[in-house]
Design an enzyme around this catalytic site. Structure first.
Site, PDB file in Angstrom:
ATOM      1  N   HIS A 194      -4.798 108.161 -34.227  1.00  0.00           N
ATOM      2  CA  HIS A 194      -5.851 108.366 -33.227  1.00  0.00           C
ATOM      3  C   HIS A 194      -6.008 107.134 -32.365  1.00  0.00           C
ATOM      4  O   HIS A 194      -5.740 106.014 -32.793  1.00  0.00           O
ATOM      5  CB  HIS A 194      -7.191 108.712 -33.888  1.00  0.00           C
ATOM      6  CG  HIS A 194      -7.587 107.776 -34.984  1.00  0.00           C
ATOM      7  ND1 HIS A 194      -7.017 107.809 -36.233  1.00  0.00           N
ATOM      8  CD2 HIS A 194      -8.473 106.760 -35.012  1.00  0.00           C
ATOM      9  CE1 HIS A 194      -7.538 106.862 -36.985  1.00  0.00           C
ATOM     10  NE2 HIS A 194      -8.424 106.204 -36.267  1.00  0.00           N
ATOM     11  N   HIS A 213      -8.896 105.008 -30.291  1.00  0.00           N
ATOM     12  CA  HIS A 213     -10.342 104.795 -30.110  1.00  0.00           C
ATOM     13  C   HIS A 213     -10.577 104.428 -28.644  1.00  0.00           C
ATOM     14  O   HIS A 213      -9.814 103.633 -28.070  1.00  0.00           O
ATOM     15  CB  HIS A 213     -10.824 103.589 -30.922  1.00  0.00           C
ATOM     16  CG  HIS A 213     -10.778 103.752 -32.406  1.00  0.00           C
ATOM     17  ND1 HIS A 213     -11.906 104.023 -33.151  1.00  0.00           N
ATOM     18  CD2 HIS A 213      -9.758 103.653 -33.293  1.00  0.00           C
ATOM     19  CE1 HIS A 213     -11.574 104.069 -34.435  1.00  0.00           C
ATOM     20  NE2 HIS A 213     -10.274 103.848 -34.551  1.00  0.00           N
TER      21      HIS A 213
END
Ligand code: AMP
Ligand code: ZN
Length: 141
Positions: free
Chosen positions: A99, A101
């Site tokens: 992922h 951020h």
């Protein structure tokens, strides 16, 4: 992946505050934000880290990151933001589904990456360049 929290969000089996999705990526609000609005960009296909992100997801992940970042900047009137990814336990990764951020930044918010910056000693800049270039291999992705 049945035991992956982000795969559960992507499949809809647990709730999340979804900001945006495209064919291969989903953007949600982080439940423990650095600042309100802190968002996560998740590839829909499970992969543990950046190096295992499939090439066919690159464009969708970056497109979602740009769309959501622009929305954060516009909605929260941001002057700046950080875009980062933790890869590996030693680098602070806690959810092993890759992922990005995206977190808002504010003047005087007192958030710092504590860096102990070094200087290259004589010849080491070139030596490191030479050593790393030997391993550059785009066809191995
Ligand atoms: P990292 O430590 O870089 O692997 O980041 C994982 C992030 O996922 C953390 O910032 C968590 O707050 C966030 N997180 C964990 N579970 C959830 C969830 N169910 N929904 C949204 N964000 C989550
Ligand atoms: Zn997953």
């Amino acid at each position: 992946m049945t035991d992956c929290i982000f795969c559960k969000i992507i499949s809809g089996s647990i709730p999340a505050e979804i900001l945006y999705e495209n064919d291969k990526a989903l953007a949600v609000l982080d439940i423990n934000p650095i600042h309100y609005g802190h968002a996560l960009i998740l590839p829909k296909q499970h992969c543990t880290d950046f190096l295992s992100l499939p090439e066919e997801s690159y464009q969708s992940v970056l497109q979602a990151a740009k769309v959501v970042t622009q929305a954060l900047v516009d909605s929260l009137k941001l002057e700046g933001f950080n875009l980062f990814s933790n890869n590996g336990t030693i680098a602070g990764q806690s959810v092993f589904h890759f992922h990005l951020h995206i977190t808002p930044r504010y003047r005087d918010d007192d958030i710092r990456f504590v860096l102990n910056l070094q200087k290259y000693s004589d010849g080491d800049l070139k030596r490191y360049g030479t050593m790393i270039r030997k391993f550059i291999n785009p066809s191995a992705l």
